[in-house]
Write a protein that holds these residues in place. Structure first.
Motif, PDB file in Angstrom:
ATOM      1  N   LEU A 194      16.585 -20.751 -14.019  1.00  9.96           N
ATOM      2  CA  LEU A 194      16.647 -21.509 -12.766  1.00  9.96           C
ATOM      3  C   LEU A 194      15.936 -22.849 -12.875  1.00  9.96           C
ATOM      4  O   LEU A 194      16.390 -23.844 -12.351  1.00  9.96           O
ATOM      5  CB  LEU A 194      16.046 -20.686 -11.629  1.00  9.96           C
ATOM      6  CG  LEU A 194      17.040 -19.792 -10.898  1.00  9.96           C
ATOM      7  CD1 LEU A 194      16.329 -18.926  -9.870  1.00  9.96           C
ATOM      8  CD2 LEU A 194      18.125 -20.627 -10.230  1.00  9.96           C
ATOM      9  N   GLU A 203      21.404 -19.459 -12.618  1.00  4.68           N
ATOM     10  CA  GLU A 203      20.846 -18.185 -13.026  1.00  4.68           C
ATOM     11  C   GLU A 203      21.641 -17.608 -14.196  1.00  4.68           C
ATOM     12  O   GLU A 203      22.843 -17.388 -14.071  1.00  4.68           O
ATOM     13  CB  GLU A 203      20.867 -17.222 -11.847  1.00  4.68           C
ATOM     14  CG  GLU A 203      19.701 -16.295 -11.883  1.00  4.68           C
ATOM     15  CD  GLU A 203      19.609 -15.422 -10.633  1.00  4.68           C
ATOM     16  OE1 GLU A 203      18.704 -14.593 -10.610  1.00  4.68           O
ATOM     17  OE2 GLU A 203      20.440 -15.551  -9.736  1.00  4.68           O
ATOM     18  N   LEU A 254       6.922  -9.152 -11.509  1.00  2.00           N
ATOM     19  CA  LEU A 254       7.334 -10.088 -10.462  1.00  2.00           C
ATOM     20  C   LEU A 254       7.761  -9.305  -9.222  1.00  2.00           C
ATOM     21  O   LEU A 254       8.405  -8.263  -9.333  1.00  2.00           O
ATOM     22  CB  LEU A 254       8.502 -10.951 -10.950  1.00  2.00           C
ATOM     23  CG  LEU A 254       8.233 -11.902 -12.120  1.00  2.00           C
ATOM     24  CD1 LEU A 254       9.549 -12.526 -12.583  1.00  2.00           C
ATOM     25  CD2 LEU A 254       7.249 -12.997 -11.716  1.00  2.00           C
ATOM     26  N   LYS A 255       7.435  -9.883  -8.054  1.00  2.70           N
ATOM     27  CA  LYS A 255       7.762  -9.196  -6.787  1.00  2.70           C
ATOM     28  C   LYS A 255       9.260  -8.951  -6.651  1.00  2.70           C
ATOM     29  O   LYS A 255       9.697  -7.922  -6.175  1.00  2.70           O
ATOM     30  CB  LYS A 255       7.269 -10.044  -5.608  1.00  2.70           C
ATOM     31  CG  LYS A 255       5.756 -10.028  -5.462  1.00  2.70           C
ATOM     32  CD  LYS A 255       5.314 -10.711  -4.176  1.00  2.70           C
ATOM     33  CE  LYS A 255       5.419 -12.218  -4.239  1.00  2.70           C
ATOM     34  NZ  LYS A 255       4.438 -12.884  -5.104  1.00  2.70           N
ATOM     35  N   ARG A 256      10.048  -9.909  -7.107  1.00  3.75           N
ATOM     36  CA  ARG A 256      11.487  -9.737  -6.909  1.00  3.75           C
ATOM     37  C   ARG A 256      12.038  -8.609  -7.786  1.00  3.75           C
ATOM     38  O   ARG A 256      13.040  -8.002  -7.455  1.00  3.75           O
ATOM     39  CB  ARG A 256      12.238 -11.031  -7.158  1.00  3.75           C
ATOM     40  CG  ARG A 256      12.354 -11.443  -8.599  1.00  3.75           C
ATOM     41  CD  ARG A 256      13.460 -12.469  -8.657  1.00  3.75           C
ATOM     42  NE  ARG A 256      13.726 -12.905 -10.007  1.00  3.75           N
ATOM     43  CZ  ARG A 256      14.757 -13.667 -10.310  1.00  3.75           C
ATOM     44  NH1 ARG A 256      15.609 -14.032  -9.377  1.00  3.75           N
ATOM     45  NH2 ARG A 256      14.963 -14.052 -11.536  1.00  3.75           N
ATOM     46  N   ALA A 274      11.616  -5.501  -5.848  1.00  3.46           N
ATOM     47  CA  ALA A 274      12.657  -5.412  -4.814  1.00  3.46           C
ATOM     48  C   ALA A 274      13.998  -4.989  -5.406  1.00  3.46           C
ATOM     49  O   ALA A 274      14.607  -4.026  -4.959  1.00  3.46           O
ATOM     50  CB  ALA A 274      12.786  -6.758  -4.102  1.00  3.46           C
ATOM     51  N   GLN A 275      14.432  -5.692  -6.440  1.00  5.09           N
ATOM     52  CA  GLN A 275      15.816  -5.475  -6.891  1.00  5.09           C
ATOM     53  C   GLN A 275      15.948  -4.395  -7.959  1.00  5.09           C
ATOM     54  O   GLN A 275      17.055  -3.929  -8.213  1.00  5.09           O
ATOM     55  CB  GLN A 275      16.432  -6.783  -7.372  1.00  5.09           C
ATOM     56  CG  GLN A 275      15.718  -7.405  -8.571  1.00  5.09           C
ATOM     57  CD  GLN A 275      16.314  -8.746  -8.984  1.00  5.09           C
ATOM     58  OE1 GLN A 275      17.349  -9.136  -8.465  1.00  5.09           O
ATOM     59  NE2 GLN A 275      15.666  -9.420  -9.909  1.00  5.09           N
ATOM     60  N   LEU A 286       7.876 -16.225 -17.187  1.00  5.78           N
ATOM     61  CA  LEU A 286       9.248 -16.751 -17.158  1.00  5.78           C
ATOM     62  C   LEU A 286       9.554 -17.509 -18.444  1.00  5.78           C
ATOM     63  O   LEU A 286       8.739 -18.296 -18.925  1.00  5.78           O
ATOM     64  CB  LEU A 286       9.429 -17.725 -15.991  1.00  5.78           C
ATOM     65  CG  LEU A 286       9.277 -17.160 -14.591  1.00  5.78           C
ATOM     66  CD1 LEU A 286       9.554 -18.250 -13.573  1.00  5.78           C
ATOM     67  CD2 LEU A 286      10.211 -15.987 -14.377  1.00  5.78           C
ATOM     68  N   GLU A 337       1.840 -13.085 -12.284  1.00  4.18           N
ATOM     69  CA  GLU A 337       2.506 -14.386 -12.282  1.00  4.18           C
ATOM     70  C   GLU A 337       1.614 -15.479 -12.854  1.00  4.18           C
ATOM     71  O   GLU A 337       0.435 -15.543 -12.566  1.00  4.18           O
ATOM     72  CB  GLU A 337       2.956 -14.713 -10.858  1.00  4.18           C
ATOM     73  CG  GLU A 337       4.155 -13.856 -10.482  1.00  4.18           C
ATOM     74  CD  GLU A 337       4.404 -13.732  -8.999  1.00  4.18           C
ATOM     75  OE1 GLU A 337       4.144 -14.704  -8.292  1.00  4.18           O
ATOM     76  OE2 GLU A 337       4.860 -12.650  -8.589  1.00  4.18           O
ATOM     77  N   ILE A 394      14.906 -12.408  -3.615  1.00  2.00           N
ATOM     78  CA  ILE A 394      15.123 -12.243  -5.065  1.00  2.00           C
ATOM     79  C   ILE A 394      15.877 -13.429  -5.655  1.00  2.00           C
ATOM     80  O   ILE A 394      16.308 -13.400  -6.799  1.00  2.00           O
ATOM     81  CB  ILE A 394      15.891 -10.930  -5.381  1.00  2.00           C
ATOM     82  CG1 ILE A 394      17.298 -10.958  -4.773  1.00  2.00           C
ATOM     83  CG2 ILE A 394      15.115  -9.728  -4.902  1.00  2.00           C
ATOM     84  CD1 ILE A 394      18.190  -9.827  -5.258  1.00  2.00           C
ATOM     85  N   CYS A 401      14.799 -16.360  -6.516  1.00  2.47           N
ATOM     86  CA  CYS A 401      14.112 -17.017  -7.624  1.00  2.47           C
ATOM     87  C   CYS A 401      12.850 -16.232  -7.934  1.00  2.47           C
ATOM     88  O   CYS A 401      12.472 -15.338  -7.176  1.00  2.47           O
ATOM     89  CB  CYS A 401      13.804 -18.488  -7.304  1.00  2.47           C
ATOM     90  SG  CYS A 401      12.201 -18.775  -6.554  1.00  2.47           S
ATOM     91  N   PRO A 402      12.194 -16.513  -9.034  1.00  2.00           N
ATOM     92  CA  PRO A 402      11.047 -15.694  -9.437  1.00  2.00           C
ATOM     93  C   PRO A 402       9.847 -15.784  -8.502  1.00  2.00           C
ATOM     94  O   PRO A 402       8.934 -14.982  -8.615  1.00  2.00           O
ATOM     95  CB  PRO A 402      10.690 -16.256 -10.820  1.00  2.00           C
ATOM     96  CG  PRO A 402      11.913 -16.941 -11.293  1.00  2.00           C
ATOM     97  CD  PRO A 402      12.559 -17.486 -10.068  1.00  2.00           C
ATOM     98  N   LEU A 403       9.850 -16.722  -7.574  1.00  2.00           N
ATOM     99  CA  LEU A 403       8.737 -16.848  -6.649  1.00  2.00           C
ATOM    100  C   LEU A 403       8.556 -15.574  -5.825  1.00  2.00           C
ATOM    101  O   LEU A 403       7.440 -15.142  -5.547  1.00  2.00           O
ATOM    102  CB  LEU A 403       8.994 -18.057  -5.723  1.00  2.00           C
ATOM    103  CG  LEU A 403       7.803 -18.856  -5.262  1.00  2.00           C
ATOM    104  CD1 LEU A 403       6.950 -19.309  -6.444  1.00  2.00           C
ATOM    105  CD2 LEU A 403       8.281 -20.069  -4.464  1.00  2.00           C
ATOM    106  N   GLY A 404       9.671 -14.954  -5.428  1.00  2.00           N
ATOM    107  CA  GLY A 404       9.603 -13.695  -4.690  1.00  2.00           C
ATOM    108  C   GLY A 404       8.946 -13.824  -3.330  1.00  2.00           C
ATOM    109  O   GLY A 404       8.036 -13.066  -2.991  1.00  2.00           O
TER     110      GLY A 404
END
Lengths: 479, 430, 122
Positions: free
Chosen positions: B52, B58, B195-197, B200-201, B304, B404, C10, C12-15
């Motif tokens: 990104l 992506e 990572l938080k995302r 989630a995913q 990253l 992070e 989700i 971007c990596p910032l979350g």
């Protein structure tokens, strides 16, 4: 009918097999695991003891000094790593001096050479990282370290070259005495032989008692836990450091290994199950605590793996070696606990002599006493590396980056006599996977090489015994 | 063989460094890669989420790698595959690289400069001191990732994951999608290392529970994993008796941290940071051995790949600059002298480390990116950068997390006025 | 009725931790996002949640037995498992190049599944 069946492919069984292969005999080794050196022999301190521990007059005392003396020549003949690094028994309290002196006297009585008692400062001059709390130590310059895997494997390979047959993955289910011979029943069938040698480690009492018809032996398995540390702290000490018993109980050792790691342990706990090789949180923290007494700072952050060994302690305390009374042709090598590894060469020679005499066997003129190990790319010079790769380019392809093991070495390990068929088998023969990443990077590659060389699918490749396959199927099988 | 620049590692860091060095005019360079293709670990990271920052879109790992591989090809950067560097030493001005491969045998390259880009490895079970049996079925998440994504094989059917590092989270989703049952992810710390995302995913999307403050206390199964016992831990990270739950499963994946692989750097005598495990570098990504640069996960573990590329490009440019200066002065002048005057960077109060560790203001560009990680979770915190009583920079952050990487930019104008050898402290002020 | 839902963006990596306030099911406020993608993500997550799916398909005659693939755009979240199921039956012939369509219109979504790595033929 065969001449000899040896029950157990540990260091004792393999030593006996190798010594017996000097004679014109038809010999079979039966091992329940998928490789030799899978029981007690694979998980121990790797120490070649000097011989001051055992009470004078015991088999342990006699065979220890003898085994220690033989180890050096054997290492030359069979090309396995052995180093006479000397050992120190550390004494932490003034009150311990008496015990230290007793060990010294015992050693002298057993015929141990070069023993001396050193004062604390002399010990630290010799071994700077030894704890300030040490007041004195027994120094035994004949003490050594050996690779228990390669010692066992070298003897097995040499025995095989000299005609001994190895039947792995075979569990003995029963032994029957028939006129002047024995029938050994296994999960794969049955074999008959004039002589049976019981070198079954923690299970030796079962076979002995079965033939004796009564409970004569009782093996009490004892488990010991160890911590193995990274090579970057492998030179913390050069001697093997034992401890006199302290308020914390029996001591543990801190030693360099012959491959350059640092080893600490073992605990000693009696267990009902001789196959229980699980480590415990208590055991591992106990090893850390006790080992920390010996040195100024134990580098516990450098631990790369831990393991548990099981030792075959016979309740009467000594080795049980020789012909069983009233049952001609049945020989024991039972209760082989520490210093069993050191004694192995001597036990082999002793029992082989007895069995050869019993069978009136003749020596073979063409016995091949020498065995050459797998070339070790990590240790050889630039020029030797060049030559090895020129002869076989596979020696240029590094598979295990931590220990610098190449494809050539792994392929060699697989195709040798009594060759590796499992990941652990490759690991013990080549050290692939023994380093700091503990096989994270190389295991998929070793699995691939094993499958290719053995002509099977990767899914059939195991860590060790059946049931220890790595792969459970293909992606999307379960959907 | 002689080379102006040897780059050890053909993963994202090595490729970006090579591309940047070539663009900056280095003609005589070579990438040495141990695997049989370029791209490094990205080849097995088939999930999306890369690029990104770098490409404004992506991409999956292999696609991201391919962008750089193509650039390297266009620039005709030479490389050798299936080649392991087995030794690295300094001989006068030469950096001698010993490499080995099936194809070329063993050989030495005398290099004027070297970029270290060997990446990192995963912390193993042994290093974690997990008790229990040692059966088949215990893998680091990355090893499992290779089996699944490169070989198309499943390393297990029923899975427990220890550690919530990103590879573990990603593998929870991958294993689930490919037909395995992932029962839970246990994390020793009270916060996730990923990572938080990805929580989630990869976990929430598939109803996989994340058990914070939990660890594995026993592994059962003599040949293959049969169960894993997980217990809650107290504030000292010690298991609390009575909280154990046994999970029947055949696989335990470990995702408990990454360690820079600096065995070669050690052979060369490069000073390493005890915190990151990577070389201590200055503003030019140059290590304590002149002409030897480091970037990517061998320097410090990144979150990253985009930042890896950015950092490695800078390292590649600096290597080129070093070679230019070397040819102009015909010797390496003055690094040691200026090193003494360098500003020293240090983390405290929650900031674990900084990269670089030193800055020579006269060597830096107008601005310098400083990367660092924090040691715990912080909310509504301020990162303060100061030299003595002087606050150089103060930046408010809503959330700071150990998983992070953070970064701040320092200005040359601010640093030039500091006395030589000053210490610059990075810390969290709440 | 007022309802607040929390999401981890989700995109971007910032979350970012994004909060949506709903009145009778309608979004009235979105907070916590650092960029417009956060608001877009939450809006979609509440009405039509979608995901990119990455997986593998079998390759015949290639240097590797599988090739990595992805949905060229996001597909309905509820179709993730079905997408992988459809891919189970797919086998492509090497060589495979990045961007090659290995399965068109997966799950009737109108989205193609494309290769994300190169696999040379052997």
């Amino acid at each position: 009918m065969r001449d000899v069946i040896i029950l157990g492919g540990g260091v004792t069984g393999c030593s006996i097999a190798r010594e017996l292969s000097r004679y014109r005999l038809d010999i079979l080794v039966i091992e329940k695991n998928s490789d030799v050196c899978e029981g007690t022999s694979k998980a121990n301190s790797g120490i070649v003891h000097a011989g001051y521990d055992a009470h004078p007059g015991t088999l342990k005392a006699k065979l220890n000094v003898l085994g220690n003396e033989k180890m050096e020549a054997l290492a030359g003949e069979l090309d396995f790593p052995f180093r006479r690094n000397g050992s120190l028994v550390l004494c932490f309290e003034e009150s311990g001096r008496e015990t230290l002196q007793r060990l010294y006297d015992q050693g002298i009585a057993n015929g141990v050479k070069g023993l001396e008692i050193l004062e604390g400062d002399t010990v630290r001059a010799l071994e700077p990282e030894v704890s300030e709390d040490v007041v004195a130590a027994l120094h035994a310059p004949t003490g050594g370290i050996v690779c228990p895997f390669l010692l066992t494997i070298a003897m097995a390979e040499n025995a095989a070259v000299n005609g001994v047959e190895f039947q792995l993955n075979t569990e003995v289910t029963d032994i029957r005495e028939t006129e002047g011979a024995y029938e050994v029943l296994t999960d794969k069938g049955s074999e008959r032989a004039k002589v049976v040698i019981n070198a079954a480690g923690v299970h030796a009492d079962v076979f002995h008692n079965r033939v004796a018809g009564r409970e004569e032996l009782k093996i009490i398995p004892r488990k010991g836990e160890y911590l193995l540390m990274d090579k970057n702290v492998g030179t913390l000490v050069s001697h093997t450091l034992f401890q006199l018993p302290t308020k914390l109980g029996k001591g543990v050792l801190v030693t360099p290994t012959v491959h350059g790691n640092l080893l600490a342990g073992p605990t000693a706990v009696e267990i009902p199950d001789g196959e229980n090789t699980a480590t415990t949180a208590e055991g591992l923290s106990d090893v850390q605590k006790r080992a920390a007494l010996s040195v100024k700072a134990l580098p516990t952050r450098q631990v790369i793996t831990s393991f548990t060994g099981v030792r075959a302690h016979e309740q009467k305390g000594d080795f049980v070696i020789g012909a069983m009374e009233g049952h001609p042709g049945f020989f024991d090598a039972a209760g082989i606990e520490s210093p069993g590894l050191t004694c192995a060469p001597a036990i082999g020679e002793l029992l082989a002599g007895q069995v050869a005499e019993y069978l009136k066997a003749e020596k073979k003129p063409d016995f091949e006493p020498r065995r050459k190990g797998i070339p070790n790319m990590a240790l050889v010079s630039y020029e030797e590396r060049q030559k090895l790769i020129a002869d076989n380019p596979l020696y240029g392809n590094v598979i295990c980056r931590c220990e610098l093991v190449t494809e050539g070495e792994i392929v060699d390990a697989i195709h040798r006599p009594v060759g590796a068929t499992t990941l652990d088998g490759v690991k013990r023969r080549t050290r692939a996977g023994m380093g700091r990443c503990q096989s994270g990077f190389c295991s998929p590659k070793v699995v691939e090489i094993l499958a290719r060389e053995l002509g099977v699918d990767p899914a059939q490749i195991r860590k060790n015994n059946p049931g220890s396959e790595f792969l459970t199927g293909y992606i999307k099988d379960g959907i | 063989m002689t080379k102006d620049l040897v780059i050890i590692g053909g993963g994202p860091a090595g490729l970006a460094a090579a591309v940047a060095a070539r663009k900056a005019g280095v003609q005589d360079l070579l990438i040495l890669e141990r695997d049989n293709r370029l791209g490094g670990i990205l080849n097995q990271c088939i999930h999306n989420g890369f690029g990104l920052h770098t490409f404004k879109e992506e991409l999956t790992g292999p696609e991201y790698a391919e962008r750089f591989i193509r650039q390297a090809a266009e620039l005709q950067i030479p490389y050798k595959l299936s080649t392991m560097v087995v030794d690295l030493r300094a001989e006068g001005p030469d950096r001698v690289v010993t490499a080995m491969s099936r194809k070329d045998g063993i050989y030495e390259i005398r290099a004027k400069s070297v970029v270290l880009a060997m990446g990192c490895r995963e912390r193993s079970r042994g290093a974690l001191n997990i008790p229990g049996y040692r059966p088949a079925g215990i893998y680091t998440a990355g090893t499992a990732q290779r089996y699944v994504n490169i070989e198309g094989r499943m390393p297990g059917r029923s899975v427990v994951i220890l550690g919530s590092g990103d590879i573990g989270l990603i593998m929870a989703r991958r294993m689930t999608l490919e037909g395995a049952k992932v029962q839970c992810v246990a994390e020793l710390q009270p916060y996730s290392g990923g990572l938080k995302r990805n929580i989630a995913q990869c976990l929430n999307d598939f109803d996989i529970p994340l058990l914070l403050s939990h660890t594995v206390v026993d592994i059962k199964g003599k040949e293959r994993v049969e169960s894993v016992t997980i217990a809650e831990v107290d504030e000292h990270l010690k298991p609390i008796p009575g909280t154990e739950t046994e999970y029947p499963c055949d696989t335990l994946l470990l995702s408990c941290g990454l360690l820079p692989e600096n065995e070669l750097s050690g052979k060369l005598g490069v000073p390493l940071s005890p915190i990151t495990g990577g070389p201590l570098v200055n503003e030019s990504f140059e290590t304590g051995v002149s002409g030897v640069f480091a970037c990517g996960n061998v320097l410090h573990v990144h979150d990253l790949v985009d930042y890896v590329s950015e950092e490695a490009s800078a390292a590649g440019e600096q290597a080129a600059k070093y070679l230019t200066e070397l040819s102009e002065t015909s010797q390496n002048a003055g690094q040691d002298a200026s090193a003494e005057k360098a500003l020293r960077l240090r983390g405290q109060n929650g900031v674990r480390y900084t990269v670089p560790a030193t800055i020579r203001p006269d060597h830096m560009a107008d601005t310098q990116v400083i990367r660092f990680r924090v040691g715990a979770n912080f909310r509504d915190a301020t990162i303060r950068v100061s030299a003595g009583d002087q606050v150089l920079l103060s930046r408010k952050k809503n959330v700071l997390a150990p998983g992070e990487m953070e970064q701040l930019v320092l200005k040359k104008a601010d640093l030039e006025q500091l006395p030589a050898g000053s210490e610059i402290v990075f810390e969290i002020a709440q | 009725m007022t309802e607040v839902k929390e999401f981890t963006c989700i995109r971007c990596p910032l979350g970012c931790n994004v909060r949506a306030t709903l009145e009778d099911g309608k979004i009235t406020e979105i907070t916590g996002n650092t960029c417009p993608r956060g608001a877009d993500y939450v809006t979609k997550e509440l009405t039509d949640p979608r995901r990119i799916v990455t997986s593998l398909v079998k390759v015949s005659g290639g240097e590797l037995p599988v090739v990595s693939v992805k949905t060229a755009a996001d597909i309905p979240k509820g179709d993730m498992q079905r997408c992988v199921q459809e891919l189970k039956a797919v086998e492509v012939k090497a060589p495979v190049r990045i961007g090659d369509v290995v399965l068109a219109n997966v799950c009737g979504s109108g989205v193609d599944v494309v290769a994300t790595s190169n696999v040379a033929a052997v």
